[in-house]
Design a protein around this motif. Structure first.
Motif, mmCIF file in Angstrom:
data_model
loop_
_atom_site.group_PDB
_atom_site.id
_atom_site.type_symbol
_atom_site.label_atom_id
_atom_site.label_comp_id
_atom_site.label_asym_id
_atom_site.label_seq_id
_atom_site.Cartn_x
_atom_site.Cartn_y
_atom_site.Cartn_z
ATOM 1 N N SER A 132 0.863 -1.175 -0.150
ATOM 2 C CA SER A 132 -0.041 -0.151 0.078
ATOM 3 C C SER A 132 0.736 1.148 0.043
ATOM 4 N N PRO A 133 1.783 1.559 -1.085
ATOM 5 C CA PRO A 133 2.534 2.848 -1.029
ATOM 6 C C PRO A 133 1.954 3.871 -1.323
ATOM 7 N N GLN A 134 2.380 4.932 -1.000
ATOM 8 C CA GLN A 134 1.831 6.364 -1.651
ATOM 9 C C GLN A 134 2.021 6.293 -2.971
ATOM 10 N N LEU A 135 1.080 6.667 -3.823
ATOM 11 C CA LEU A 135 1.272 6.586 -5.320
ATOM 12 C C LEU A 135 1.495 8.106 -6.022
ATOM 13 N N GLY A 136 1.402 9.044 -4.958
ATOM 14 C CA GLY A 136 1.389 10.284 -5.673
ATOM 15 C C GLY A 136 0.461 10.511 -6.631
ATOM 16 N N ASP A 137 0.671 10.995 -7.759
ATOM 17 C CA ASP A 137 -0.076 11.178 -9.072
ATOM 18 C C ASP A 137 0.258 10.547 -10.163
ATOM 19 N N LEU A 138 -0.172 9.156 -10.197
ATOM 20 C CA LEU A 138 0.139 8.423 -11.363
ATOM 21 C C LEU A 138 -0.558 8.687 -12.469
ATOM 22 N N PRO A 139 0.069 8.770 -13.825
ATOM 23 C CA PRO A 139 -0.854 9.075 -14.919
ATOM 24 C C PRO A 139 -2.053 8.184 -15.170
ATOM 25 N N GLY A 140 -3.330 8.641 -15.019
ATOM 26 C CA GLY A 140 -4.394 7.983 -15.578
ATOM 27 C C GLY A 140 -4.741 6.793 -14.815
ATOM 28 N N LEU A 141 -4.878 6.762 -13.404
ATOM 29 C CA LEU A 141 -4.984 5.444 -12.698
ATOM 30 C C LEU A 141 -6.269 4.691 -12.995
ATOM 31 N N ILE A 142 -6.093 3.529 -13.141
ATOM 32 C CA ILE A 142 -7.123 2.522 -13.625
ATOM 33 C C ILE A 142 -7.027 1.252 -12.609
ATOM 34 N N GLN A 143 -8.303 1.072 -12.002
ATOM 35 C CA GLN A 143 -8.156 0.252 -11.109
ATOM 36 C C GLN A 143 -9.241 -1.021 -11.394
ATOM 37 N N SER A 144 -9.146 -2.025 -10.954
ATOM 38 C CA SER A 144 -10.435 -3.161 -11.307
ATOM 39 C C SER A 144 -11.132 -3.604 -9.993
ATOM 40 N N SER A 145 -12.313 -3.790 -9.993
ATOM 41 C CA SER A 145 -13.169 -4.696 -9.065
ATOM 42 C C SER A 145 -14.322 -4.938 -9.800
ATOM 43 N N TYR A 146 -14.654 -6.336 -9.697
ATOM 44 C CA TYR A 146 -15.375 -6.981 -10.497
ATOM 45 C C TYR A 146 -16.996 -7.230 -10.066
ATOM 46 N N GLY A 169 -3.886 5.393 -2.075
ATOM 47 C CA GLY A 169 -2.445 5.437 -2.067
ATOM 48 C C GLY A 169 -2.491 7.075 -2.491
ATOM 49 N N GLY A 170 -3.328 8.031 -2.116
ATOM 50 C CA GLY A 170 -3.375 9.258 -2.123
ATOM 51 C C GLY A 170 -3.695 9.790 -3.715
ATOM 52 N N ASP A 171 -4.442 8.937 -4.438
ATOM 53 C CA ASP A 171 -4.516 9.150 -5.754
ATOM 54 C C ASP A 171 -6.092 8.716 -6.124
ATOM 55 N N ASN A 172 -6.808 9.546 -7.232
ATOM 56 C CA ASN A 172 -7.865 9.295 -7.394
ATOM 57 C C ASN A 172 -7.940 8.170 -8.676
ATOM 58 N N VAL A 173 -9.202 7.521 -8.676
ATOM 59 C CA VAL A 173 -9.382 6.406 -9.604
ATOM 60 C C VAL A 173 -9.776 7.202 -11.086
ATOM 61 N N ASP A 174 -8.968 7.209 -12.081
ATOM 62 C CA ASP A 174 -9.615 7.733 -13.266
ATOM 63 C C ASP A 174 -10.494 6.894 -14.293
ATOM 64 N N ILE A 175 -10.228 5.599 -14.149
ATOM 65 C CA ILE A 175 -10.917 4.664 -14.983
ATOM 66 C C ILE A 175 -11.201 3.339 -14.320
ATOM 67 N N LEU A 176 -12.462 2.674 -14.480
ATOM 68 C CA LEU A 176 -12.762 1.494 -13.452
ATOM 69 C C LEU A 176 -12.954 0.532 -14.503
ATOM 70 N N GLN A 177 -12.028 -0.551 -14.381
ATOM 71 C CA GLN A 177 -12.635 -1.785 -14.933
ATOM 72 C C GLN A 177 -13.553 -2.788 -13.816
ATOM 73 N N PHE A 178 -14.709 -2.871 -14.494
ATOM 74 C CA PHE A 178 -15.733 -3.399 -13.494
ATOM 75 C C PHE A 178 -16.263 -4.685 -13.919
#
Length: 295
Positions: A132-146, A169-178
């Motif tokens: 669970s590291p700090q992510l900062g501002d990853l470019p275009g964070l995509i996360q998946s929860s199905y 991780g201090g970042d917002n989710v931009d795209i969700l793979q659902f």
């Protein structure tokens, strides 16, 4: 508004009709290009061209491993075949990807070759797995929860207010793979959602928003503890995590740390610990408490 897209590779090829995908009201596609320092996805060039021809917003992705970073970056950009920067660049950072520093090392390697990473697939489960590291501002964070089951993306989508969108991780989710069972152009595919307009999505995927360049952390020499964790992840990636995830699910009803949905059909919505507390209270054992009964 919400836009839908798909995620494809050689596992879905080579004959997926991307014109039909667009006709079914999908707006974007992410296609696999390479993996590690050893694999070129031969469906990429045709899918890249077909996606552009169909009017889909398109990005090509590299599945990151712990192979030498420069070799991975060279292979990816060679297979990408996009000298004019007409497609987005995405990093697939998950199983066998190593620690967070390995991700940033790849980003730095791409930057050093005159391109920028626009999208980062780093699902919450893998982020938790690497500490669970700090992510900062990853470019275009995509996360998946199905979600469960299969069907049309619009019917499966859990909604713009779903907890699946929660940042980490201090970042917002931009795209969700659902879902990995979306019905698209006669195929069962990974399906994604973006909350915003097509212009906003294009700006994200192609990196054309003002100030879009991400501040990449400087490379650091790992301390002994970080090296131990990285070596542990690299050496014991599969069976240990699979076992821990299975135990967590049996206890809480979920493999996601911090979620405790319980077992609605078997234990009345309680976790295993909650059920034992309820049973102890029923039997009159001192100190036992049913959490569903309130404080």
């Amino acid at each position: 508004m919400t836009l839908f897209g798909i995620d494809i590779s050689n596992n879905n090829g080579p004959n997926l009709n991307l014109a039909q995908v667009k006709a079914e009201d999908f707006d974007f596609v992410f296609c696999k290009v390479t993996e590690g320092s050893y694999f070129r996805d031969q469906t990429w060039p045709a899918y890249r061209d077909a996606a552009k021809s169909a009017g889909l917003i398109v990005a090509g992705y590299h599945y990151l491993t712990t192979d030498p970073i420069d070799a991975q970056a060279d292979l990816f950009l060679d297979q990408l075949g996009d000298p004019n920067g007409e497609v987005g660049i995405m990093v697939d950072f998950e199983m066998n990807g190593g620690g967070q520093e390995n991700y940033w090392a790849f980003v730095r390697a791409i930057n050093a070759r005159g391109r920028e990473v626009n999208l980062s697939y780093e699902p919450r489960w893998y982020w938790q797995r690497i500490g669970s590291p700090q992510l900062g501002d990853l470019p275009g964070l995509i996360q998946s929860s199905y979600v469960s089951g299969g069907g049309y993306a619009s019917a499966l989508y859990p909604g713009d207010d779903s907890t699946y969108w929660a940042g980490f991780g201090g970042d917002n989710v931009d795209i969700l793979q659902f879902s990995d069972q979306g019905s698209v152009a006669g195929n069962s595919l990974d399906v994604n959602a973006f909350r915003g307009t097509r212009d906003e999505l294009a700006a994200l995927v192609y990196g054309k928003t003002e100030g879009a360049k991400v501040a990449v952390p400087e490379e650091q020499t790992p301390v002994a503890t970080e090296k131990f964790v990285a070596d542990f992840i690299k050496g014991f990636d599969g069976p240990i995590y699979a076992t821990a995830a299975a135990v967590l699910k049996e206890l809480t009803g979920s493999t996601i740390v911090g979620e405790f949905p319980g077992f609605e059909n078997e234990l009345g919505g309680r976790t295993v610990v909650g059920f034992l507390g309820a049973l102890g209270e029923k039997l009159g054992i001192e100190g036992c408490h049913d959490p569903k009964a309130g404080a």
